[in-house]
Structures are given as structure tokens and as C-alpha cells.
Design an enzyme around this catalytic site. Structure first.
Site, mmCIF file in Angstrom:
data_model
loop_
_atom_site.group_PDB
_atom_site.id
_atom_site.type_symbol
_atom_site.label_atom_id
_atom_site.label_comp_id
_atom_site.label_asym_id
_atom_site.label_seq_id
_atom_site.Cartn_x
_atom_site.Cartn_y
_atom_site.Cartn_z
ATOM 1 N N LYS A 72 45.707 37.487 28.242
ATOM 2 C CA LYS A 72 46.070 38.798 27.687
ATOM 3 C C LYS A 72 47.185 38.648 26.658
ATOM 4 C CE LYS A 72 47.063 40.506 31.714
ATOM 5 N NZ LYS A 72 46.735 39.301 32.511
ATOM 6 N N SER A 81 36.071 50.903 49.177
ATOM 7 C CA SER A 81 34.851 50.180 48.823
ATOM 8 C C SER A 81 34.327 49.294 49.948
ATOM 9 C CB SER A 81 35.091 49.333 47.573
ATOM 10 O OG SER A 81 36.089 48.373 47.804
ATOM 11 N N LYS A 93 33.870 42.076 40.862
ATOM 12 C CA LYS A 93 33.177 41.770 42.109
ATOM 13 C C LYS A 93 31.904 40.968 41.860
ATOM 14 C CE LYS A 93 34.985 45.942 44.348
ATOM 15 N NZ LYS A 93 34.656 47.273 44.885
#
Length: 802
Positions: free
Chosen positions: A369, A687, A730
Site C-alpha cells: 500500500k 459470517s 476469503k
């Protein structure tokens, strides 16, 4: 070989000499001084001088005294050859060295090796003795400098009284000039100017100008002291006089500072409102006593105003192809991120000015980044400024302190703009998710004005108290996770997610960038040592487990250190690092290949997918059924949301007991224990709902779960499966851990379009809408026919229907 010519004879110099870098000190010929040496390079240079070069060493001043390990660009090119007279070691292991300056030399070639002493090829600057009769101008200059130095020594408190007589005895004018320069108390930059003078007349002229200025300043100080003494009396006078003299000596850039400030304000391209404010401040400053505290505050304020880039701009390179080449050259992969950046460059190339959203690069550590922000600046041809916001908890760090505070300064935004020197840099706000807040204020709220395109053109820093236009700045923020970024701040930024690198991308990054960079950094030849492809794959899969490549680079650094040590020990050079060599170089691998079949039939276990700040992870859920009284126990450092998901899963199982083949009152005779391994790691979020429900129903019905499938999704009491976030992370985690089927909420179908081709080609995504579809996909069709003594029959639970 070369020679120095002195009054007392000639000194032969070898081709190269060791170099000692000096902080805040310029050493002159004919001057004898003791200095303290403590840095490893300097101690090594002294040892070389005494052992190999008959005590000869080059003393050269640093440009910036704050640099702890200076190299070529940090040192001046003119220094003094000195002779080591005597040395002694102090208790703190520093060395006290007495040195005699012999002559000036020019440093032609400075050699810098890691951990070794500095040494250089030097050329004498000229003879250090007068070789021809002086003309009348030189004689006049010598007498003028001698007179001024007598006056300087008379009014200066720190000059010994016997020095002027010693200088009168100097028979050679070159030696006289060096002795005068060596005993002046001046900043290092001005002393270096004297040392670098090319001829005797120029040296004497510089000395004369410096002495005129210093004598005038000292006379003003004495006059002020006498005025204060007339108004005050007592012991307090000495303390006040000393403080005032110290303050004046730090501020003396010129005898008349007001004239210099006025000239700087006139020559700087300031907006009309800012120029008017600066003129008013200068008028106030002229009315104040130069030693008044308020005068120093106003001077600092004006210095900041004239130093800011009010109109200076760098010329943008808005060629989209050039920007694409720069991004591809410095970063591998990250196709979507590069496309988004190039879109911004394309718009800038058409409209020349874009007041659009602020880019925010969000992703786990080590994915690039910060370096992407630097690449954006390189692609546009703009200056790059980085400001780390990690741990900032004071609003004044952003907006600055008001001038009424002692030691007040502008905030980090204005400080960064001053460092950039232009009004259109690329400004990286690093770690924006690490902002904190306390009683000093909320720095995140202070950033709202900075990052809002409709407000930042009139940004006002508390210290400056005038508006500064930030609309031309390209702001780029970085964050590991967005949940810690305040919602109003997040609303002002365009989020670009960096999910982490795939195995093939890591392999390319390691081969193209990391390995060559580590070899060069450790003094090894990139062409002479290669890294086998299988070894790279082994390091990625068995020695690291991360979304980025930071740990991977540390592993390469460790290998490079081993190779450098072997080279230093004289061992046979290794030309290729193979997979078989890794255990010797890195030790046993800390990670093992994923094995989802290790738990046998896997009754009561399900594979979940979790999002973390370091990327996606496989999260196993274990459920145990034991005799009891209907208690539910949750372990694994779970957050409130995850506990509620577990309770919803239990309620769902109870509501579907008939369909699952369970007795309606089965829960009254058992206790349910739900555990998520790695209990020291906090876990939260909805989740894992369908994962907990699948593991629970597997344990109740004794139907094993499939080891090759993982899942994520939120569950409702009626068994509906709701969408969740972090799908890209994921999915990459599933591929990395060898899972080839993933059950996803149907509401997340659009997220599949953003996945890399490598993921969609290798992983099958099964979209589910209800818990029934999840069970059909996850539970194996086989049913136990001979339950154990502790099985469901023993607990009073009916067997599942066939």
C-alpha cells in the site's frame, strides 16, 4: 603519492587515507585539538590510521549532524589531513584523540563498505605555507583580520586572553589564517566556507567579513546588557543576561533580521490576504525588542509563511501509458488496483484538475500500500510526502497548535507541504485506521476538512491562522481494516481493496523484486547467486503464511545473510540455492501443508472462512455433545456478534429437530460445547453463522462433514443465509489452504465477478440461499449405523432419517 608543503617541512600522503566524519566541527591545519570518537566507523578509521598510515587520517565535517552513519552525500568534499598525536580509551569505550591539522585535501573518491571504515583518495588543496612575497592588498587584509580578531577576543567571553598574542607570533600568513579560523566560534557551515576558500586572499576576505559581523553582534549584545543593568540590579541580572545572550546567539543570521525578512516576504509569491497578514506581523516585529519572547514567536511564524509553497507546482506527467509502465515496473499483479489508479490519471490528463474522492488503499500488511503511493507520485512526476498517523491522538497534530502555546508548530499537513516544496504533491496518509482519540480531541474529525474536496481549498491551520489551498494535492490514504475508520471519514474516500497475493503472484514478486533486492542489500552479486523455483515455492508455502510478502522478504534476507557470512568466512561460494538447502539456511519449516482429512470422519467439525486484518483464514468450528441439562457453552475468545450467531444456530437446530430426525426434547438431556480453536485470538462477526450451524447439526445427527468444502454466511432463525463481507480475501484463503469448494450466500454472487481468474478456475463456488442447501452441500450422505456408547442413542437423540 602526493605531498603537503608546510612551514615545518613536507608531508607525504599515500594514495588513500581513512576518513573520520565530524559532527558540528570543522578541523583546520596548524590547529591541535582533542576530540572524542565513539562511532564504529570512526574507531575503525583511527585504527587503520595508526596501523597502516603512520597516524594520518582525514577529518571531514558532516552536512547534517543528525545523520548517525554518514556516507558520501552526507559529507563535505573538502577536509583536513591530521596526525594522531595520542589516544586514550575512556570507561564508556569512546576514544579521546589528540590531533594536529596538517593540510587541506579534496576528497576525490570515498569508499563506503558495510560495517567498514570510510576511506578516500585525496588531493592536496595547495601549499600550506606562504611561497611568494605578499602584495600590499594581502598585507592590508592580514592586519585588518588581526585587528578585528583582537577586538573579537576582547568582547567574547569564551575566547582565552592569550590567543591573540599567539597569533601575533605566526610568521606565515597561511598559517595565521588557519589559526584564526580554527579559533572562531561559528556555525560549522561558515567554518567550512573558510576551509574551502581557494586562495589566501579569498580566505582572508571571508574571515574579515565574518569578524566584522561577529564583532558588531557582540557590541550590540554588550550594549543591551548595559541597558538591562541600568534598569535592573541584584543577582537576577546575571541569569537574565545569560538567557538573553543565548537567545540572541541562536537567532543571529544577520545584523538586521528585519531587512532580510522583509526581502523574503517581498520575493515570495504570496496570496494577497497572506501578504497583508505577513506585512502586519512584520510591522509588529519591528516595534518589539529583539530579545522579547514575542519577537521569536513572530519570526518563526513569518518563517513558516514564506517557506510554504503557495504558488510552486510540479509539472504533471499525465501520460497514461507512462503511468502504466511505472506501476507495472514497480508492482506485480494488483490489476484492479492499477486500473483504478490509471482511471484517475486519465481523468487528470483530460480536465487537468480533478476535485474527486480521496483514494484509500485498504488491505493486509505487506501487500504494497505504501509503496503504491510512492509509485503514483513517480508516475505523475510529483513530489511524494508520507505522514504516518499511527497512534496520533491529538487534534493539534493535524491542525497545529495555536501560537500562544510554548513550542507551537503547524500540524503534520502543513509540515508535509513545506517538505514537498510544491502545492500539488502526492500526500500519503499512512495507517489512517490507527488514529486514536482522547481528551485532546479527535484527529479523525480534524482530517474531514483535509480530505473533503469541497473544503480543503480553504484549509486553516491553527498555527498559520491563514487559509492554505490543498485542492491540488492528491491524497492517498492506507488502512489495514476499514472498521476502525470513522464513518464520516470513510465517506470522503474511495476505497480500493488489496486482498493479498496469490501463490503465483508471490512467486513472481519473489523472483523479480525481493530476491535481487536482498542480494544487492547484502553486498552479493545478483548474477552470481540464483534461487531455485522449487525453493521459492517451498519458502512461500512452508516458511510463511501471510497475505503480503513482508515475511517472505525477511526469509530472503536471512538466506542472504547466511550467504554473505559464508563469503566472509572464505567458504566456497554458493551459486544456486536449492529446496534441499532451505533446512540448513532457514531451519525446520514452521508451517505444514493443509490437511483437511486429519480428523477422520469429521463429525461435529466444519470449515469456515474468516476475514482478518492480515487477510483471509480458514476457521474451523468444533462442536461436542455431552450429557447434561441443556446448557450452551461457547469458547475461543468470541465477540458478542459471534456468540449471538451461535445461539441462533442452536435455536435453528431445535426448530428443525423433526426434519433432522431428532427428538423434540433432545436439548434437555445434553450440553452443547461450541469451540473455535486458537482461543487466544479474538474472533467476532456474523459470517460464521452457517459454519456453526453445520458443525452443530453434524454433531447432533452424527453425519460427518466434507473436508474439501468451506463456507461463510450469516444465519437467521428461519434458516435463511445472508450476505457477508470480505469475499475476495476469503476466496484467496480457500485457494491457499487447498479447499476446492466454497459455499457462499447467493446474495454475494456479484462479488465473484471481482475474483482473480486463478481463484475462479481452481475453486468451485456453490451459492446457497437457505440452511437446507448448506446441509445438502456440506454433510456427507453416509450415516453411522453403529453408534458408540457415547453416541446419540446414549444421549436419547433419535437417529437421522434415511
Amino acid at each position: 603519492m602526493s605531498e603537503l608543503i608546510r612551514v615545518d617541512g613536507r608531508v607525504t600522503l599515500p594514495d588513500r587515507l581513512p576518513v573520520v566524519a565530524l559532527r558540528d566541527l570543522v578541523f583546520f591545519p596548524y590547529v591541535t585539538l582533542p576530540i572524542l570518537v565513539g562511532r564504529p566507523r570512526s574507531l575503525a578509521a583511527l585504527e587503520d590510521a595508526q596501523n597502516k598510515h603512520d597516524g594520518l587520517v582525514v577529518l571531514v565535517a558532516q552536512k547534517d549532524p543528525a545523520v548517525d552513519d554518514p556516507t558520501g552525500p552526507d559529507l563535505f568534499q573538502v577536509g583536513t589531513v591530521a596526525k594522531v598525536l595520542r589516544t586514550s580509551t575512556l570507561p564508556d569505550r569512546t576514544c579521546r584523540v589528540s590531533l594536529e591539522g596538517l593540510g587541506r585535501v579534496h576528497i576525490d573518491d570515498l569508499s563506503v563498505e558495510t560495517g567498514a571504515a570510510l576511506d578516500a583518495a585525496v588531493t592536496p588543496m595547495g601549499v600550506e605555507v606562504e611561497v611568494s612575497p605578499p602584495d600590499e592588498a594581502v598585507v592590508h587584509l592580514v592586519e585588518e583580520v588581526r585587528r578585528l580578531y583582537r577586538e573579537y577576543a576582547r568582547v567574547h567571553d569564551r575566547i582565552p586572553d592569550d590567543l591573540p598574542d599567539a597569533l601575533d607570533d605566526a610568521s606565515d600568513r597561511v598559517r595565521f589564517a588557519h589559526l584564526v579560523a580554527g579559533h572562531l566560534i561559528l556555525p560549522s557551515l561558515e567554518r567550512q566556507e573558510v576551509l574551502e576558500a581557494e586562495s589566501l586572499p579569498s580566505t582572508l576576505e571571508v574571515l574579515r567579513e565574518l569578524l566584522v559581523r561577529e564583532v558588531e553582534i557582540l557590541r550590540i549584545e554588550r550594549k543591551l546588557d548595559r541597558q538591562i543593568q541600568m534598569r535592573m540590579g541584584g543577582d537576577d541580572l546575571m541569569d537574565l543576561s545569560g538567557e538573553l545572550r543565548s537567545g540572541r546567539s541562536e537567532a543571529r543570521d544577520d545584523v538586521d533580521e528585519w531587512v532580510e525578512l522583509e526581502e523574503r516576504i517581498r520575493s515570495t509569491d504570496l496570496p494577497d490576504a497572506v501578504r497583508e497578514r505577513a506585512d502586519k506581523e512584520l510591522a509588529r516585529l519591528r516595534k518589539l525588542n529583539p530579545v522579547a519572547p514575542e519577537a521569536a514567536v513572530i519570526r518563526n511564524h513569518l518563517d513558516w509563511i514564506v517557506a510554504l509553497p503557495w504558488a510552486e507546482r510540479s509539472v504533471d506527467n499525465l501520460d497514461v501509458r507512462h503511468a502504466a509502465e511505472i506501476l507495472d515496473e514497480e508492482h506485480f499483479g494488483l490489476g484492479e488496483v492499477k486500473d483504478r489508479i490509471l482511471d484517475h490519471v486519465a481523468v487528470l490528463s483530460m480536465v487537468r484538475e480533478m476535485r474527486g474522492p480521496i483514494l484509500c488503499l485498504a488491505g493486509p500488511p505487506g501487500v504494497g500500500k505504501t509503496s503504491l503511493g510512492r509509485s503514483i507520485a513517480n508516475a505523475l512526476g510529483r513530489e511524494f510526502v508520507r505522514v504516518s498517523l499511527g497512534g496520533v491522538r491529538d487534534e493539534a497534530e493535524i491542525r497545529g497548535h495555536r501560537r500562544t502555546y510554548v513550542g507551537a508548530l503547524p500540524g503534520r499537513i502543513i509540515q508535509g507541504m513545506r517538505r514537498s516544496g510544491t502545492r500539488n504533491p502526492v500526500f500519503l496518509l499512512d495507517e489512517v485506521d490507527k488514529l486514536a482519540r482522547d481528551f485532546h480531541g479527535d484527529p479523525g474529525a480534524a482530517l474531514l476538512e483535509v480530505l473533503d474536496p469541497e473544503q480543503n481549498r480553504t484549509f486553516t491551520d491553527h498555527y498559520l491562522e491563514v487559509e492554505f489551498d490543498l485542492s491540488d494535492v492528491l491524497f492517498v490514504a492506507t488502512a489495514n481494516t476499514l472498521q476502525d475508520v470513522p464513518e464520516p471519514l470513510r465517506d470522503r474516500m474511495e476505497i480500493i481493496r488489496l486482498p493479498g497475493y496469490l501463490l503465483t503472484e508471490k512467486h513472481q514478486i519473489a523472483t523479480r523484486y525481493l530476491w535481487p533486492r536482498q542480494l544487492r542489500g547484502h553486498g552479493l552479486d545478483v548474477a552470481a547467486v540464483s534461487l531455485d523455483g522449487e525453493a521459492v515455492g517451498e519458502i512461500i508455502e512452508r516458511y510463511t503464511r501471510e497475505a503480503g510478502v513482508r515475511e517472505l522478504e525477511r526469509r530472503f534476507s536471512r538466506i542472504a545473510r547466511k550467504l554473505a557470512r559464508a563469503h566472509a568466512d572464505g567458504s566456497p561460494p554458493r551459486t544456486r540455492v536449492l529446496k534441499a538447502d532451505l533446512r540448513e539456511l532457514l531451519g525446520p519449516p514452521p508451517y505444514h501443508p493443509p490437511d483437511r482429512d486429519q480428523d477422520g470422519d469429521r463429525v461435529g467439525i466444519a470449515n469456515g472462512l474468516a476475514w482478518t486484518a492480515t487477510g483471509g483464514e480458514i476457521l474451523d468450528v468444533e462442536v461436542a455433545i455431552v450429557p447434561g441439562s441443556g446448557q450452551l457453552r461457547l469458547t475461543g475468545t468470541l465477540g458478542d456478534v459471534m456468540k449471538e450467531s451461535a445461539q441462533a444456530a442452536v435455536t435453528y437446530a431445535r426448530s428443525r429437530s423433526a426434519m433432522l430426525g431428532l427428538a423434540s426434547d433432545f436439548h434437555e438431556a445434553i450440553d452443547v460445547h461450541i469451540h473455535l480453536p486458537e482461543g487466544a485470538t479474538p474472533k467476532d462477526g456474523p459470517s460464521a453463522g452457517i459454519t456453526i450451524a453445520s458443525a452443530l447439526i453434524s454433531a447432533l445427527t452424527e453425519r460427518p462433514t466434507r473436508s474439501d468444502i468451506a463456507m461463510t454466511g450469516e444465519i437467521t432463525l428461519r434458516g435463511r443465509v445472508l450476505a457477508v463481507g470480505g469475499i475476495k480475501e476469503k476466496a484467496v484463503a480457500a485457494l491457499r489452504n487447498g479447499v476446492r469448494t466454497v459455499a457462499l450466500p447467493a446474495a454475494n454472487a456479484t462479488d465473484l465477478e471481482l475474483l482473480p481468474d486463478e481463484v475462479t478456475d481452481s475453486v468451485h463456488f456453490q451459492l446457497v440461499r437457505t440452511m437446507d442447501e448448506v446441509l445438502d452441500a456440506v454433510l456427507a450422505p453416509a450415516v453411522r449405523t453403529t453408534p458408540e456408547a457415547t453416541g446419540n442413542d446414549a444421549l436419547g437423540i433419535a437417529q437421522p432419517r434415511s
